[in-house]
Scaffold this motif. Structure first.
Motif, PDB file in Angstrom:
ATOM      1  N   SER A 186       0.977  -1.165  -0.103  1.00  0.00           N
ATOM      2  CA  SER A 186       0.102  -0.080   0.190  1.00  0.00           C
ATOM      3  C   SER A 186       0.854   1.239  -0.087  1.00  0.00           C
ATOM      4  N   ASP A 211      -3.108  -3.057  -2.372  1.00  0.00           N
ATOM      5  CA  ASP A 211      -4.461  -2.875  -1.482  1.00  0.00           C
ATOM      6  C   ASP A 211      -4.553  -1.443  -0.999  1.00  0.00           C
ATOM      7  N   TYR A 213      -6.922   0.065   0.648  1.00  0.00           N
ATOM      8  CA  TYR A 213      -7.445   0.325   1.953  1.00  0.00           C
ATOM      9  C   TYR A 213      -7.129  -1.083   2.739  1.00  0.00           C
ATOM     10  N   THR A 220      -8.658  -0.162   9.486  1.00  0.00           N
ATOM     11  CA  THR A 220      -8.614   0.251   7.854  1.00  0.00           C
ATOM     12  C   THR A 220      -7.741   1.595   7.852  1.00  0.00           C
TER      13      THR A 220
END
Length: 220
Positions: A186, A211, A213, A220
């Motif tokens: 991320s 990803d 999130y 998250t």
């Protein structure tokens, strides 16, 4: 018995087990919790004026794959002999067999894994330390996060890929296994024009999924 030994060590100014734990590990450590890592990680990202790249990793069946011989070797490098022998008694001659319907397998000696339900298992797992990396580590049990800040995504990608290669070789040597399917990357930054950027980070020659999130410790 071990608790009494810890009290004795404190009185004699000898190192305790907690002194040997990695500062990156917060799971089952006195005075620490998931909030510590969440707060520290958030502050780390917010204070970084550069780009931040992250790799969220997970060890497959972590407690069940701890190599007894390797654990005792590691403990012998940092604990007194009688302590290592006490742990060896806990692990020695553990056996198992499998029941499937009316069929029962023969008894097999257990060479890996920590005793389920043992109060010592989490501490022994924490002492089975992972190697240092160039990136910042946040570890909670078998959840591992490697964070890195740099001026360019290319620098982040190269460093994180090198760190993962180092971790993968270490895990192979010490009978651990990183889950490629559960490992994701991320990106965190303040530039709107790079909102959809993805990292090209590889582990075991396989590009990791991105990803936008990610979930870390239930947040998250």
């Amino acid at each position: 018995m071990l608790q009494a030994a810890e009290t004795h060590n404190l009185a004699q100014n000898l190192p305790t087990v907690e002194d040997l734990l990695s500062v990156d590990q917060a799971c089952f450590c006195r005075g620490r919790s998931t909030r510590d890592h969440i707060t520290t990680l958030t502050t780390f990202i917010e204070n970084g004026f550069e780009k931040t790249g992250a790799v969220f990793q997970d060890l497959t069946a972590a407690h069940d794959t701890i190599w007894h011989t390797g654990l005792l070797y590691k403990l012998s490098k940092c604990l007194l002999l009688w302590r290592v022998q006490t742990v060896e008694l806990l692990l020695r001659n553990r056996r198992f067999r499998v029941h499937m319907g009316d069929d029962v397998s023969s008894w097999q000696r257990q060479a890996n894994g920590l005793p389920q339900g043992s109060v010592l298992a989490p501490t022994l797992f924490n002492l089975y330390n992972l190697p240092l990396t160039h990136s910042r580590r946040f570890i909670y049990g078998d959840d591992i996060l490697c964070d890195l800040q740099a001026e360019t995504f290319l620098e982040i990608e190269c460093t994180l890929t090198a760190d993962l290669d180092h971790l993968a070789k270490y895990c192979q040597l010490w009978h651990l296994k990183l889950s490629t399917s559960k490992t994701v990357t991320s990106v965190f930054h303040l530039h709107n024009n790079g909102a959809h950027s993805e990292l090209n980070v590889y582990m075991n020659s396989q590009r990791l999924k991105h990803d936008p999130y990610p979930v870390y410790l239930g947040v998250t």
